[in-house]
Design a protein around this motif. Structure first.
Motif, PDB file in Angstrom:
ATOM      1  N   ASP A  94       0.815  -1.217   0.000  1.00  0.00           N
ATOM      2  CA  ASP A  94       0.000   0.000   0.000  1.00  0.00           C
ATOM      3  C   ASP A  94       0.847   1.265   0.000  1.00  0.00           C
ATOM      4  OD1 ASP A  94       1.029  -0.129   2.511  1.00  0.00           O
ATOM      5  OD2 ASP A  94      -0.870   0.072   3.569  1.00  0.00           O
ATOM      6  N   SER A  98      -0.985   4.904   0.096  1.00  0.00           N
ATOM      7  CA  SER A  98      -0.843   5.613   1.362  1.00  0.00           C
ATOM      8  C   SER A  98      -0.701   7.111   1.154  1.00  0.00           C
ATOM      9  CB  SER A  98       0.368   5.083   2.148  1.00  0.00           C
ATOM     10  OG  SER A  98       1.583   5.425   1.520  1.00  0.00           O
ATOM     11  N   LYS A 101      -3.865   8.871   1.760  1.00  0.00           N
ATOM     12  CA  LYS A 101      -4.290   8.870   3.156  1.00  0.00           C
ATOM     13  C   LYS A 101      -3.235   9.516   4.049  1.00  0.00           C
ATOM     14  CE  LYS A 101      -6.674   4.448   2.372  1.00  0.00           C
ATOM     15  NZ  LYS A 101      -6.763   3.029   2.781  1.00  0.00           N
ATOM     16  N   ARG A 167       1.841   2.549   9.630  1.00  0.00           N
ATOM     17  CA  ARG A 167       0.454   2.896   9.935  1.00  0.00           C
ATOM     18  C   ARG A 167      -0.522   1.789   9.570  1.00  0.00           C
ATOM     19  NH1 ARG A 167      -1.847   6.422   7.221  1.00  0.00           N
ATOM     20  NH2 ARG A 167      -0.381   6.807   5.534  1.00  0.00           N
ATOM     21  N   THR A 168      -0.046   0.797   8.796  1.00  0.00           N
ATOM     22  CA  THR A 168      -0.930  -0.279   8.361  1.00  0.00           C
ATOM     23  C   THR A 168      -0.261  -1.630   8.571  1.00  0.00           C
ATOM     24  OG1 THR A 168      -0.107  -0.374   6.077  1.00  0.00           O
ATOM     25  CG2 THR A 168      -1.840   1.243   6.555  1.00  0.00           C
ATOM     26  N   GLN A 169      -1.070  -2.682   8.512  1.00  0.00           N
ATOM     27  CA  GLN A 169      -0.541  -4.044   8.637  1.00  0.00           C
ATOM     28  C   GLN A 169       0.421  -4.350   7.492  1.00  0.00           C
ATOM     29  OE1 GLN A 169      -1.112  -6.435  11.110  1.00  0.00           O
ATOM     30  NE2 GLN A 169       0.501  -7.555  10.041  1.00  0.00           N
ATOM     31  N   ALA A 170       0.100  -3.865   6.304  1.00  0.00           N
ATOM     32  CA  ALA A 170       0.960  -4.116   5.145  1.00  0.00           C
ATOM     33  C   ALA A 170       2.324  -3.470   5.322  1.00  0.00           C
ATOM     34  CB  ALA A 170       0.285  -3.596   3.869  1.00  0.00           C
ATOM     35  N   GLN A 171       2.343  -2.249   5.873  1.00  0.00           N
ATOM     36  CA  GLN A 171       3.616  -1.565   6.099  1.00  0.00           C
ATOM     37  C   GLN A 171       4.433  -2.279   7.157  1.00  0.00           C
ATOM     38  OE1 GLN A 171       2.371   2.429   7.012  1.00  0.00           O
ATOM     39  NE2 GLN A 171       2.173   3.016   4.867  1.00  0.00           N
TER      40      GLN A 171
END
Length: 225
Positions: A94, A98, A101, A167-171
């Motif tokens: 992402d 990102s 966002k 900030r995300t699970q993917a990161q």
């Protein structure tokens, strides 16, 4: 706190080679271990005494916690995604989305885009960080990694512990993918060569700077010497 058993070691931040050496000697004389020194450090941020500080800390056995290892996202490639013929397989899941966002301020985004693309009345040459990102993408593709993982692994190869945000699970998952392997010495040198040829370094964006911060009485600046 250490003598009272409340902490097991001591950490400092923004100590240059001279100060960290003095601090190490002072604490050693009192039996207190100096464990870490947090500074801004990345492939694009080795100036202002940062590399010398990393070298001295490695010599002293003090771990450097590398803040800004992505240079606020520049070294993930996302700010160059619209003007480079990049391989999407080298981007974290992402990374590009990102941007839509982003919680960065308009001033930060302006500065980051200048780093990425240059020109636009800035002191950064046209093309910005693009030559370095292309080299990172080449290595990432060959290693089946992402650009962000190459950026983090570079910091690890230099003996530091990068402290990236997520900030995300993917990161988070992508950050973890920087572990368990190492860039070769040739790859490290080729990355540094490309970074050196840019003619500029990352010094922060907006009010988030690598060598100064706002405090109660104004702006506090420092150099790592």
């Amino acid at each position: 706190c250490y003598q009272q058993g409340l902490v097991s070691n001591v950490g400092v931040s923004n100590y240059g080679p001279t100060l960290v050496t003095q601090c190490k000697q002072f604490l050693n004389a009192r039996g207190v271990p100096l464990a870490s020194n947090q500074i801004a450090y990345s492939l694009l941020g080795r100036g202002n005494g940062a590399q010398e500080t990393v070298d001295k800390c490695n010599e002293l056995g003090v771990k450097v916690l590398a803040a800004f290892p992505f240079a606020m996202g520049i070294l993930t490639g996302k700010y160059n995604s619209d003007n480079l013929d990049h391989d999407s397989s080298t981007m974290a899941e992402d990374t590009i989305t990102s941007l839509t966002k982003s919680q960065k301020t308009n001033m930060e985004l302006r500065d980051l885009n200048q780093y990425a693309k240059g020109g636009q009345g800035s002191d950064i040459p046209s093309g910005g960080v693009a030559p370095l990102i292309l080299e990172m993408e080449s290595i990432a593709k060959r290693r089946n990694k992402t650009v962000a993982q190459v950026a983090l692994n570079y910091c690890i190869c230099k003996g530091t512990i990068p402290i990236p945000g997520a900030r995300t699970q993917a990161q988070l998952s992508d950050n973890l993918g920087a572990m368990g392997w190492r860039l070769t010495s040739y790859e490290v040198l080729s990355l540094e060569e490309k970074a050196n040829m840019l003619g500029f370094e990352f010094e922060g964006a907006g009010f988030k700077r690598t060598s100064e911060k706002f405090v109660g009485y104004g702006v506090e600046k420092w150099t790592l010497d």
